[in-house]
Design an enzyme around this catalytic site. Structure first.
Site, PDB file in Angstrom:
ATOM      1  N   ASN A  15       0.836  -1.208   0.000  1.00 38.25           N
ATOM      2  CA  ASN A  15       0.000   0.000   0.000  1.00 38.25           C
ATOM      3  C   ASN A  15       0.869   1.256   0.000  1.00 38.25           C
ATOM      4  O   ASN A  15       0.536   2.242  -0.664  1.00 38.25           O
ATOM      5  CB  ASN A  15      -0.970  -0.016   1.188  1.00 38.25           C
ATOM      6  CG  ASN A  15      -2.173  -0.902   0.929  1.00 38.25           C
ATOM      7  OD1 ASN A  15      -3.042  -0.556   0.128  1.00 38.25           O
ATOM      8  ND2 ASN A  15      -2.215  -2.073   1.555  1.00 38.25           N
ATOM      9  N   ARG A  66       2.302   1.900  26.040  1.00 37.37           N
ATOM     10  CA  ARG A  66       1.709   2.199  24.733  1.00 37.37           C
ATOM     11  C   ARG A  66       1.677   3.711  24.496  1.00 37.37           C
ATOM     12  O   ARG A  66       1.959   4.179  23.404  1.00 37.37           O
ATOM     13  CB  ARG A  66       0.281   1.632  24.709  1.00 37.37           C
ATOM     14  CG  ARG A  66      -0.421   1.787  23.388  1.00 37.37           C
ATOM     15  CD  ARG A  66      -1.857   1.325  23.516  1.00 37.37           C
ATOM     16  NE  ARG A  66      -1.960  -0.120  23.632  1.00 37.37           N
ATOM     17  CZ  ARG A  66      -1.998  -0.954  22.589  1.00 37.37           C
ATOM     18  NH1 ARG A  66      -1.913  -0.486  21.364  1.00 37.37           N
ATOM     19  NH2 ARG A  66      -2.112  -2.249  22.776  1.00 37.37           N
ATOM     20  N   MET A  91       0.322  -2.690  12.144  1.00 38.57           N
ATOM     21  CA  MET A  91      -0.367  -3.678  12.968  1.00 38.57           C
ATOM     22  C   MET A  91      -0.397  -3.318  14.462  1.00 38.57           C
ATOM     23  O   MET A  91      -0.324  -4.202  15.319  1.00 38.57           O
ATOM     24  CB  MET A  91       0.273  -5.063  12.776  1.00 38.57           C
ATOM     25  CG  MET A  91       0.315  -5.521  11.327  1.00 38.57           C
ATOM     26  SD  MET A  91      -1.299  -5.471  10.519  1.00 38.57           S
ATOM     27  CE  MET A  91      -1.992  -6.983  11.166  1.00 38.57           C
ATOM     28  N   LEU A  94      -3.545   2.502  17.698  1.00 35.86           N
ATOM     29  CA  LEU A  94      -3.050   3.788  18.205  1.00 35.86           C
ATOM     30  C   LEU A  94      -4.052   4.381  19.191  1.00 35.86           C
ATOM     31  O   LEU A  94      -5.257   4.341  18.959  1.00 35.86           O
ATOM     32  CB  LEU A  94      -2.832   4.750  17.029  1.00 35.86           C
ATOM     33  CG  LEU A  94      -1.723   4.310  16.082  1.00 35.86           C
ATOM     34  CD1 LEU A  94      -1.743   5.149  14.816  1.00 35.86           C
ATOM     35  CD2 LEU A  94      -0.361   4.392  16.767  1.00 35.86           C
ATOM     36  N   HIS A 110      -8.500  -1.216   5.319  1.00 34.77           N
ATOM     37  CA  HIS A 110      -8.866  -2.485   5.951  1.00 34.77           C
ATOM     38  C   HIS A 110      -9.452  -3.426   4.886  1.00 34.77           C
ATOM     39  O   HIS A 110     -10.287  -2.995   4.081  1.00 34.77           O
ATOM     40  CB  HIS A 110      -9.904  -2.231   7.058  1.00 34.77           C
ATOM     41  CG  HIS A 110     -10.333  -3.489   7.745  1.00 34.77           C
ATOM     42  ND1 HIS A 110      -9.547  -4.107   8.705  1.00 34.77           N
ATOM     43  CD2 HIS A 110     -11.426  -4.259   7.589  1.00 34.77           C
ATOM     44  CE1 HIS A 110     -10.162  -5.206   9.108  1.00 34.77           C
ATOM     45  NE2 HIS A 110     -11.309  -5.326   8.452  1.00 34.77           N
ATOM     46  N   ASP A 142     -10.677   6.293  14.337  1.00 38.12           N
ATOM     47  CA  ASP A 142     -11.106   6.843  15.628  1.00 38.12           C
ATOM     48  C   ASP A 142     -10.607   5.899  16.722  1.00 38.12           C
ATOM     49  O   ASP A 142      -9.787   5.023  16.458  1.00 38.12           O
ATOM     50  CB  ASP A 142     -12.629   7.078  15.654  1.00 38.12           C
ATOM     51  CG  ASP A 142     -13.426   5.780  15.537  1.00 38.12           C
ATOM     52  OD1 ASP A 142     -12.827   4.690  15.664  1.00 38.12           O
ATOM     53  OD2 ASP A 142     -14.652   5.867  15.329  1.00 38.12           O
ATOM     54  N   GLY A 144     -11.902   3.435  18.196  1.00 39.86           N
ATOM     55  CA  GLY A 144     -12.286   2.024  18.119  1.00 39.86           C
ATOM     56  C   GLY A 144     -11.402   1.257  17.149  1.00 39.86           C
ATOM     57  O   GLY A 144     -10.498   1.817  16.525  1.00 39.86           O
ATOM     58  N   GLU A 175      -7.389  -2.595  -2.638  1.00 40.26           N
ATOM     59  CA  GLU A 175      -6.922  -1.717  -1.552  1.00 40.26           C
ATOM     60  C   GLU A 175      -6.063  -0.587  -2.116  1.00 40.26           C
ATOM     61  O   GLU A 175      -6.191   0.572  -1.712  1.00 40.26           O
ATOM     62  CB  GLU A 175      -6.080  -2.497  -0.539  1.00 40.26           C
ATOM     63  CG  GLU A 175      -6.867  -3.448   0.323  1.00 40.26           C
ATOM     64  CD  GLU A 175      -5.975  -4.185   1.306  1.00 40.26           C
ATOM     65  OE1 GLU A 175      -5.091  -3.561   1.920  1.00 40.26           O
ATOM     66  OE2 GLU A 175      -6.142  -5.406   1.446  1.00 40.26           O
TER      67      GLU A 175
END
Ligand code: GRF
Length: 206
Positions: A15, A66, A91, A94, A110, A142, A144, A175
């Protein structure tokens, strides 16, 4: 408007290559300012080097938390003058610390038609489910997992008895097209965000 992009990768980087190719051919008005990989062995790092684009490795394991990793990622991208961030096979999830540095300016690709099949191995999930159609989604990121407002989707038919590998290969091509298309829309200033009557934030394309 020339987009000043940061691209985050973890592996192959096809990508990323689609973005580099589209900028080289001037199909996309963008400048890849920095590529960051969280893995030293990512093949995408070679693609960045070949294109003469700055790249570095930031291994998440080197950070105690993190949020420290997220803060360092954001700091490096901001220092490179990046204003939009592309997650291109990155992977790691965030957190808010990162997202608030680039509000509604982080996109992800995705390999499913979201909201179907979020998470890992989305192509295999679709095949195992017996879906007749699947696709790919480019969306704003976002807090989620694979939940943000959709920018572009492309779909393919799944043939009877088609293997996961075959679906993956065909989807990857979609993609690349969808990601470049989404970046073209952003560069042309054609996207805005509205809130639906049901309270969902969604992207409107002019
Ligand atoms: C793609 O299928 C992407 O949708 C998924 O990981 C894969 C990355 O491929 N999140 P590449 O590294 O861009 O070749």
């Amino acid at each position: 408007m020339t987009l000043r992009l940061g691209v985050l990768i973890s592996g192959r980087g096809s990508n990323l290559q689609a973005i580099l190719d589209a900028t080289a051919s001037q199909t996309l008005d963008a400048d890849v300012r920095l590529v960051i990989s969280n893995r030293a062995d990512a093949q995408g790092l070679e693609r960045a080097a070949r294109a003469g684009v700055s790249a570095c490795v930031l291994e998440h394991g080197a950070f105690a938390t993190r949020s420290e990793f997220d803060a360092e990622l954001a700091a490096r991208l901001l220092a490179a003058g990046v204003d939009w961030v592309v997650l291109a096979g990155f992977m790691r999830v965030l957190g808010q610390a990162f997202l608030s540095a680039f509000p509604d300016r982080v996109i992800n690709v995705h390999p499913s038609l979201l909201p179907a099949f979020p998470g890992m191995r989305a192509q295999a999930q679709a095949v195992e489910y017996g879906a007749r159609v699947t696709g790919c989604t480019v969306h704003l990121v976002d807090a989620g997992t694979d939940t943000g407002p959709i920018i572009v989707q492309r779909c393919i038919q799944i043939a009877p008895m088609e293997s996961v590998e075959s679906v993956e290969a065909r989807l990857l091509h979609e993609e690349h097209t969808a990601l470049v298309r989404a970046l073209q829309l952003i560069s042309a200033g054609q996207l805005s965000i509205e809130t639906s009557s049901a309270g969902r934030r969604r992207v409107v394309v002019q």
